[in-house]
Design a protein around this motif. Structure first.
Motif: not given
Length: 595
Positions: A352-375
């Motif tokens: 749950k917290p992992m996806f919460w963080l991934l979701h907000h990283l995606h909103a900030f970076l605009g791409n889910m792949g880069w959000a995974i790397i940021g996570l």
């Protein structure tokens, strides 16, 4: 690091390998033609029949109409919003045709929009209907049921700005109305009312039902994903697989409590009845004779004297399991624990917290792949204090390697003496050989939690990254077979033996980064363990080739960051690893052997 700790790491690694191998060699079975035929509606259900509805007043089953009119011949009302389109049939007032405009079946050009609800005239019928069960003073023909033909009292098209109202009179003084509304997302509101204009007192109970004819054709049957009935009543979440449904004549009814919801959940889509009345009861059962699964919300029995009226309101969610949308319904619309409709798994306290963080990283970076790397960067940052101690210990172990080899030579086959002198050496040099195990052990739940997140969450479905990576929830589509797209022929289909052999770019990078990272770790003293550890990066490279691209990207990023951290920390403690020198030496030995 002594043999005991090496065995621990080896056991953990082999356990992961077994799980990965099981997932690849024993995937969910594809449905056979016979199974698909079983899930299709038979001739009886295709004419408009539905599963019987429990009657609150009598405790018996309301009979199914014997002469049902075909659904295709009934008038329909259009449903239209920015995210859904469909129709409501005036036969029973069924919400039985609904498509999700923002989602397509696959990434192929011209792919069809995902259809969630289907009328009984189509295979795999799936719909919601509402009605009143008769009590004292009424018969089945005097209350609206699955096959009642309603008339439109107001409204032409159901939109977020224009609700519709349906009306039906039973000819004996009862006037029934049903007002249906729709919000900007996937939530329908349904208000059922009845006015007693007759001369006698009557009893009747409103209900809502979701019916599904057979199991879904695209059922995954994967052990980490729940598909089937789901309910949250009395503060408790319950999941029921299709194989575990109770029969229509032998099922339990569960009090809703203050608020509750129940319905059917698929991999990415869901249809649920949401009930706010504490006196309602929810049940799920299967009509085995017609292979129909049903979830029903039954409200309390209303007793109406002449001139009295009653109404009950409920909601219907029918749409995509979008995390933010479902969270808003939970937090802003009072649907309790609605986020639990997403299958977070055993490690929900991590997922749950992992996806919460991934979701907000995606909103900030605009791409889910880069959000995974940021996570990955954030996870490594949180684990850095442990990693620092681990890598510092490994650096010290590398420095002690000559002394350890000398002890083994002097002790010969006396294992007890080797262990004693090793422990004395560790104590003297203040080295903890188990320090490197904890970061590895912590990575296991993190890895499986991210695997769960990538597999079950809708936001990863069809999410692109860069270049050829068009879907982070699917395997890498590149392949050595066509030299990563240089040759004109197509790459092997994911999940086939050819795809396992001719891996893509991401699995290849994974193997290389695992191998580089392994070069920084102390080598096991046992020759057999050395061989197993030596082959492990390449085994994992092939095994993970069939996994979701997003998971492989995480592992590549994790390996790269780990290698960099470990390399710099070991150098700061006096040990200078010459990984690339070892590579050059290896190439020289190969060249010399050829000469």
């Amino acid at each position: 690091m002594d043999n005991q700790n090496k065995n621990l790491i080896l056991a953990v690694a082999l356990s992961m390998l077994v799980i990965l191998a099981w997932s690849f060699f024993f995937p969910p079975p594809e449905p056979t033609p016979e199974q698909i035929a079983e899930t299709a509606p038979n001739s009886q259900t295709a004419t408009g029949d539905t599963a019987s509805v429990p009657t609150a007043a009598t405790g018996t089953d309301a009979p199914t109409a014997a002469t049902a009119q075909p659904t295709v011949n009934a008038p329909r009302i259009n449903v239209e919003s920015s995210v859904v389109e469909g129709t409501i049939s005036l036969l029973g007032g069924r919400i039985d045709e609904l498509k999700l405009k923002n989602y397509r079946q696959d990434l192929k050009e011209g792919s069809d929009i995902v259809q969630l609800l289907k009328p009984t005239s189509e295979d795999g019928a799936y719909y919601a209907l509402y009605g009143w069960a008769p009590g004292a003073g009424l018969s089945t023909e005097l209350v609206p049921g699955p096959n009642t033909i309603w008339e439109i009292e107001s409204g032409e098209t159901l939109t977020p700005d224009s609700p519709i109202t349906l009306k039906w009179q039973n000819g004996a003084g009862l006037v029934f109305r049903r007002e249906v509304g729709l919000d900007e997302n996937f939530m329908f509101s349904v208000k059922q009312s009845v006015q007693n204009n007759g001369t006698g007192t009557v009893s009747l109970a409103p209900y809502g039902t979701i019916a599904r004819h057979g199991e879904p054709a695209d059922l995954k049957n994967f052990f980490i994903l729940h598909e089937g009935a789901i309910r949250h009543v009395g503060g408790e979440l319950t999941e029921t697989d299709y194989d575990d449904f109770e029969s229509a004549r032998n099922h339990e009814e569960y009090p809703v409590g203050e608020k509750g919801w129940a319905g059917f959940t698929d991999h990415y889509w869901m249809t649920t009845l949401i009930v706010d009345q504490p006196d309602a009861e929810i049940s799920a059962f299967k009509d085995t004779s017609r292979n129909i699964f049903q979830t029903t919300a039954k409200h309390k029995t209303e007793t109406l004297a002449p001139g009295q009226s009653a109404e009950v309101s409920s909601r219907l969610f029918a749409g995509a399991k979008e995390w933010e949308t479902i969270r808003n319904y939970q937090d802003d619309s009072g649907v309790p624990k609605f986020l639990d409709s997403i299958d977070w798994g055993w490690f929900f306290f991590i997922t749950k917290p992992m996806f919460w963080l991934l979701h907000h990283l995606h909103a900030f970076l605009g791409n889910m792949g880069w959000a995974i790397i940021g996570l990955t960067f954030i996870i490594k940052l949180l684990l850095f204090p442990l990693a620092y101690k681990s890598y510092a210990s490994m650096a010290k172990m590398k420095e002690l390697q000559p002394q350890m080899e000398k002890i083994k030579e002097q002790a010969g086959d006396d294992r007890q003496k080797v262990q004693q002198e090793m422990m004395a050496l560790y104590k003297k040099e203040k080295v903890n050989p188990a320090a490197g195990c904890l970061p590895i052990l912590l990575q296991i739940p993190i890895f499986f939690s991210l695997y769960k997140v990538i597999f079950v969450t809708l936001e990863l479905r069809h999410a692109p990254w860069i270049g050829w990576i068009k879907d982070l929830s699917a395997p890498d589509t590149s392949s050595i077979f066509n030299l990563f797209g240089i040759f004109p022929w197509a790459a092997p289909e994911p999940g086939t033996i050819m795809a396992l052999v001719f891996i893509g770019i991401l699995p290849l990078l994974l193997g290389i980064t695992m191998w580089l990272q392994q070069k920084l770790n102390p080598a096991p003293s046992d020759p057999i363990q050395q061989q197993i550890f030596g082959w492990m990066p390449w085994v994992f490279m092939f095994m993970l080739g069939s996994f979701a691209s997003g998971l492989v990207i995480y592992w590549i990023a994790n390996n790269t960051i780990t290698f960099t951290q470990q390399y710099l920390i070991m150098r700061s403690h006096g040990y200078k690893p010459d990984v690339f020198g070892n590579i050059r030496s290896g190439f020289k030995r190969v060249s010399k052997d050829k000469e």
